[in-house]
Write a protein that holds these residues in place. Structure first.
Motif, PDB file in Angstrom:
ATOM      1  N   LYS A 153       0.858  -1.178   0.000  1.00  0.00           N
ATOM      2  CA  LYS A 153       0.000   0.000   0.000  1.00  0.00           C
ATOM      3  C   LYS A 153       0.892   1.224   0.000  1.00  0.00           C
ATOM      4  O   LYS A 153       2.026   1.188   0.514  1.00  0.00           O
ATOM      5  CB  LYS A 153      -0.907   0.035   1.237  1.00  0.00           C
ATOM      6  N   VAL A 154       0.423   2.313  -0.594  1.00  0.00           N
ATOM      7  CA  VAL A 154       1.203   3.556  -0.605  1.00  0.00           C
ATOM      8  C   VAL A 154       0.332   4.698  -0.103  1.00  0.00           C
ATOM      9  O   VAL A 154      -0.897   4.701  -0.292  1.00  0.00           O
ATOM     10  CB  VAL A 154       1.739   3.891  -2.018  1.00  0.00           C
ATOM     11  N   PHE A 155       0.978   5.642   0.559  1.00  0.00           N
ATOM     12  CA  PHE A 155       0.278   6.838   1.021  1.00  0.00           C
ATOM     13  C   PHE A 155       1.232   8.014   0.898  1.00  0.00           C
ATOM     14  O   PHE A 155       2.290   8.041   1.534  1.00  0.00           O
ATOM     15  CB  PHE A 155      -0.177   6.684   2.478  1.00  0.00           C
ATOM     16  N   ALA A 156       0.852   8.965   0.041  1.00  0.00           N
ATOM     17  CA  ALA A 156       1.711  10.131  -0.204  1.00  0.00           C
ATOM     18  C   ALA A 156       1.333  11.267   0.730  1.00  0.00           C
ATOM     19  O   ALA A 156       0.169  11.678   0.797  1.00  0.00           O
ATOM     20  CB  ALA A 156       1.586  10.582  -1.653  1.00  0.00           C
ATOM     21  N   MET A 157       2.319  11.773   1.472  1.00  0.00           N
ATOM     22  CA  MET A 157       2.111  12.944   2.320  1.00  0.00           C
ATOM     23  C   MET A 157       3.437  13.657   2.497  1.00  0.00           C
ATOM     24  O   MET A 157       4.507  13.049   2.491  1.00  0.00           O
ATOM     25  CB  MET A 157       1.544  12.557   3.689  1.00  0.00           C
ATOM     26  N   ASP A 158       3.367  14.963   2.639  1.00  0.00           N
ATOM     27  CA  ASP A 158       4.558  15.791   2.826  1.00  0.00           C
ATOM     28  C   ASP A 158       4.722  16.049   4.319  1.00  0.00           C
ATOM     29  O   ASP A 158       3.976  16.830   4.918  1.00  0.00           O
ATOM     30  CB  ASP A 158       4.407  17.112   2.063  1.00  0.00           C
ATOM     31  N   PHE A 159       5.688  15.400   4.938  1.00  0.00           N
ATOM     32  CA  PHE A 159       5.885  15.521   6.382  1.00  0.00           C
ATOM     33  C   PHE A 159       6.265  16.938   6.800  1.00  0.00           C
ATOM     34  O   PHE A 159       6.043  17.330   7.946  1.00  0.00           O
ATOM     35  CB  PHE A 159       6.950  14.535   6.859  1.00  0.00           C
ATOM     36  N   LEU A 188      15.397  14.767   7.078  1.00  0.00           N
ATOM     37  CA  LEU A 188      15.895  15.875   6.257  1.00  0.00           C
ATOM     38  C   LEU A 188      17.097  16.494   6.944  1.00  0.00           C
ATOM     39  O   LEU A 188      17.104  16.691   8.163  1.00  0.00           O
ATOM     40  CB  LEU A 188      14.800  16.937   6.080  1.00  0.00           C
ATOM     41  N   SER A 189      18.121  16.789   6.151  1.00  0.00           N
ATOM     42  CA  SER A 189      19.280  17.522   6.662  1.00  0.00           C
ATOM     43  C   SER A 189      19.357  18.871   5.956  1.00  0.00           C
ATOM     44  O   SER A 189      18.493  19.221   5.142  1.00  0.00           O
ATOM     45  CB  SER A 189      20.566  16.730   6.433  1.00  0.00           C
ATOM     46  N   HIS A 190      20.383  19.630   6.233  1.00  0.00           N
ATOM     47  CA  HIS A 190      20.593  20.914   5.571  1.00  0.00           C
ATOM     48  C   HIS A 190      21.016  20.682   4.119  1.00  0.00           C
ATOM     49  O   HIS A 190      21.635  19.660   3.802  1.00  0.00           O
ATOM     50  CB  HIS A 190      21.673  21.714   6.305  1.00  0.00           C
ATOM     51  N   SER A 191      20.694  21.613   3.269  1.00  0.00           N
ATOM     52  CA  SER A 191      21.067  21.468   1.864  1.00  0.00           C
ATOM     53  C   SER A 191      22.589  21.403   1.721  1.00  0.00           C
ATOM     54  O   SER A 191      23.114  20.615   0.932  1.00  0.00           O
ATOM     55  CB  SER A 191      20.505  22.628   1.041  1.00  0.00           C
ATOM     56  N   GLU A 238      12.530  24.967  10.010  1.00  0.00           N
ATOM     57  CA  GLU A 238      11.171  24.468  10.271  1.00  0.00           C
ATOM     58  C   GLU A 238      10.946  23.102   9.636  1.00  0.00           C
ATOM     59  O   GLU A 238      10.339  22.210  10.238  1.00  0.00           O
ATOM     60  CB  GLU A 238      10.146  25.473   9.750  1.00  0.00           C
ATOM     61  N   ASN A 239      11.428  22.917   8.404  1.00  0.00           N
ATOM     62  CA  ASN A 239      11.254  21.639   7.715  1.00  0.00           C
ATOM     63  C   ASN A 239      12.004  20.507   8.412  1.00  0.00           C
ATOM     64  O   ASN A 239      11.490  19.384   8.530  1.00  0.00           O
ATOM     65  CB  ASN A 239      11.712  21.750   6.261  1.00  0.00           C
ATOM     66  N   ILE A 240      13.216  20.785   8.863  1.00  0.00           N
ATOM     67  CA  ILE A 240      14.001  19.762   9.562  1.00  0.00           C
ATOM     68  C   ILE A 240      13.286  19.307  10.832  1.00  0.00           C
ATOM     69  O   ILE A 240      13.161  18.103  11.098  1.00  0.00           O
ATOM     70  CB  ILE A 240      15.417  20.298   9.891  1.00  0.00           C
ATOM     71  N   ILE A 241      12.779  20.254  11.608  1.00  0.00           N
ATOM     72  CA  ILE A 241      12.092  19.900  12.857  1.00  0.00           C
ATOM     73  C   ILE A 241      10.766  19.192  12.565  1.00  0.00           C
ATOM     74  O   ILE A 241      10.415  18.198  13.206  1.00  0.00           O
ATOM     75  CB  ILE A 241      11.852  21.144  13.719  1.00  0.00           C
ATOM     76  N   ALA A 242      10.036  19.683  11.581  1.00  0.00           N
ATOM     77  CA  ALA A 242       8.736  19.074  11.246  1.00  0.00           C
ATOM     78  C   ALA A 242       8.907  17.637  10.771  1.00  0.00           C
ATOM     79  O   ALA A 242       8.132  16.748  11.150  1.00  0.00           O
ATOM     80  CB  ALA A 242       8.024  19.904  10.181  1.00  0.00           C
ATOM     81  N   ILE A 243       9.905  17.385   9.933  1.00  0.00           N
ATOM     82  CA  ILE A 243      10.096  16.048   9.373  1.00  0.00           C
ATOM     83  C   ILE A 243      10.769  15.113  10.371  1.00  0.00           C
ATOM     84  O   ILE A 243      10.254  14.021  10.673  1.00  0.00           O
ATOM     85  CB  ILE A 243      10.922  16.136   8.076  1.00  0.00           C
ATOM     86  N   ASN A 244      11.918  15.518  10.901  1.00  0.00           N
ATOM     87  CA  ASN A 244      12.699  14.631  11.764  1.00  0.00           C
ATOM     88  C   ASN A 244      12.027  14.373  13.102  1.00  0.00           C
ATOM     89  O   ASN A 244      12.087  13.248  13.626  1.00  0.00           O
ATOM     90  CB  ASN A 244      14.097  15.202  12.000  1.00  0.00           C
ATOM     91  N   CYS A 245      11.414  15.406  13.664  1.00  0.00           N
ATOM     92  CA  CYS A 245      10.844  15.278  15.009  1.00  0.00           C
ATOM     93  C   CYS A 245       9.340  15.010  14.973  1.00  0.00           C
ATOM     94  O   CYS A 245       8.887  13.933  15.358  1.00  0.00           O
ATOM     95  CB  CYS A 245      11.157  16.535  15.828  1.00  0.00           C
TER      96      CYS A 245
END
Length: 346
Positions: A121-127, A156-159, A173-180
């Motif tokens: 099964k697949v579920f697409a979402m942007d963490f 996610l890490s830094h670019s 914000e993206n790093i904290i939202a995704i990783n944590c």
């Protein structure tokens, strides 16, 4: 000659007094403490060698029967994709959760072609969006699934390595939202079912960046350090319910995130790295200082032991090495960006 005889007379008059009882006891105590410390370090070292090279990990069947489900976040590429392929071959069905639907479908098709017996099964979402609606949909999707294994791989890490004061707000914000938040919220959806069934495995991908404070990756390093303490605490909470929690500490692996393509003694490819993880579940692998934590790939385990037992993860020596390495990476990345900019201009 008179001077010589005078010296001999003084020496002959000197008396060596035996040490007092307290001084003797103190010396014995120091020798015993030193011997105990050395013995503990040696035993810890041999224990690490046994865990890394000899002793097997727990069997996957302990966490759930074949035909039950594995949920893999960040499953469209690299380590996450490899977990999906190997766990499908082990007899589990796979639920892939990541951002890009087309990549998820491609991995699902690959699983079906290589392991026809496995359901997907697949579920697409942007963490990075931390969207309540996405998590509610995921909750509905898994409510009737027997999820035996959760692989918290999304990250996610830094670019590029960047001083903290220059780090863009959206990147932080993206790093904290995704990783944590991503890891916490998915785990909170899955863990209650595992507790009810009295079995399950929660694997969370850590990083040496969380074990070692890493200048120029400060936000990423902090997010992975958070996962270390969270996983250890969660492991203590869920162990009485028969649920195993394990944070997997690793150095670099060839992947899109690391931007490294060539393998070496210290940098395995995802296939070999994942194989080591699945074969060493429950083994500290050089990281006895951290409960519910392993560093299963052999060279990473040896590095982890040396860092935690000899140098110390907070030492200035380690900090300076880490800082210099990432400053060098940043310089090369900026030069590459300038070259690409010049090419576009022409």
């Amino acid at each position: 000659m008179a001077f010589g005889f005078d010296c001999m007379d003084r020496i002959s008059q000197f008396r060596f007094e035996p040490a007092s009882g307290w001084e003797s006891a103190g010396a014995v105590f120091l020798l015993a403490a030193g011997a105990l410390f050395t013995t503990c370090k040696l035993l810890n070292y041999f224990r690490a060698l046994l865990s890394i090279f000899v002793l097997p990990g727990q069997k996957l069947s302990k966490f759930g029967p074949t035909g039950s489900w594995v949920l893999v976040t960040g499953g469209s590429d690299g380590i996450g994709k490899e977990f999906s392929l190997q766990l499908a071959r082990a007899g589990y069905n796979i639920l892939l959760v990541s951002r890009t639907a087309s990549k998820l479908d491609a991995v699902a098709d690959e699983i079906k072609s290589k392991t026809p017996s496995a359901e997907t099964k697949v579920f697409a979402m942007d963490f990075s969006e931390n969207n309540d609606e996405d998590y509610e949909k995921l909750k509905q999707l898994i409510q009737d699934l027997d999820i035996s294994i959760l692989v918290n791989n999304v990250g996610l890490s830094h670019s590029i390595p960047t001083p903290f004061v220059l780090t863009p707000l959206d990147e932080m914000e993206n790093i904290i939202a995704i990783n944590c938040f991503g890891t916490l919220r998915v785990t909170q959806l899955v863990a209650p079912g595992m507790m009810q069934r009295k079995r399950g495995l929660i694997l969370t991908m850590g990083s040496f960046g969380g074990m070692l404070p890493t200048p120029l990756l400060a936000t990423y390093s902090g997010s992975k350090a958070f996962l270390q303490y969270w996983s250890t605490a969660l492991g203590g909470e869920l162990e009485p319910y028969g649920v195993t929690v394990e944070l997997v500490q690793s150095h670099l692996v060839t992947s899109a995130m690391s931007k490294i393509r060539r393998t070496s003694v210290l940098i395995p490819n995802p296939r070999n790295f994942v194989r080591s993880v699945l074969s060493k579940i429950g083994r500290g692998s050089g990281l006895s200082a951290y409960a519910f934590t392993s560093s299963p790939y052999w060279s990473h385990g040896l590095m982890a032991w040396a860092i935690t037992q000899i140098f110390g993860p907070m030492s200035k020596l380690v900090l300076g090495y880490n800082k210099g390495m990432h400053e060098s990476i940043r310089v090369r990345a900026l030069r590459k960006a300038e070259r690409e900019k010049g090419k576009k201009a022409t």
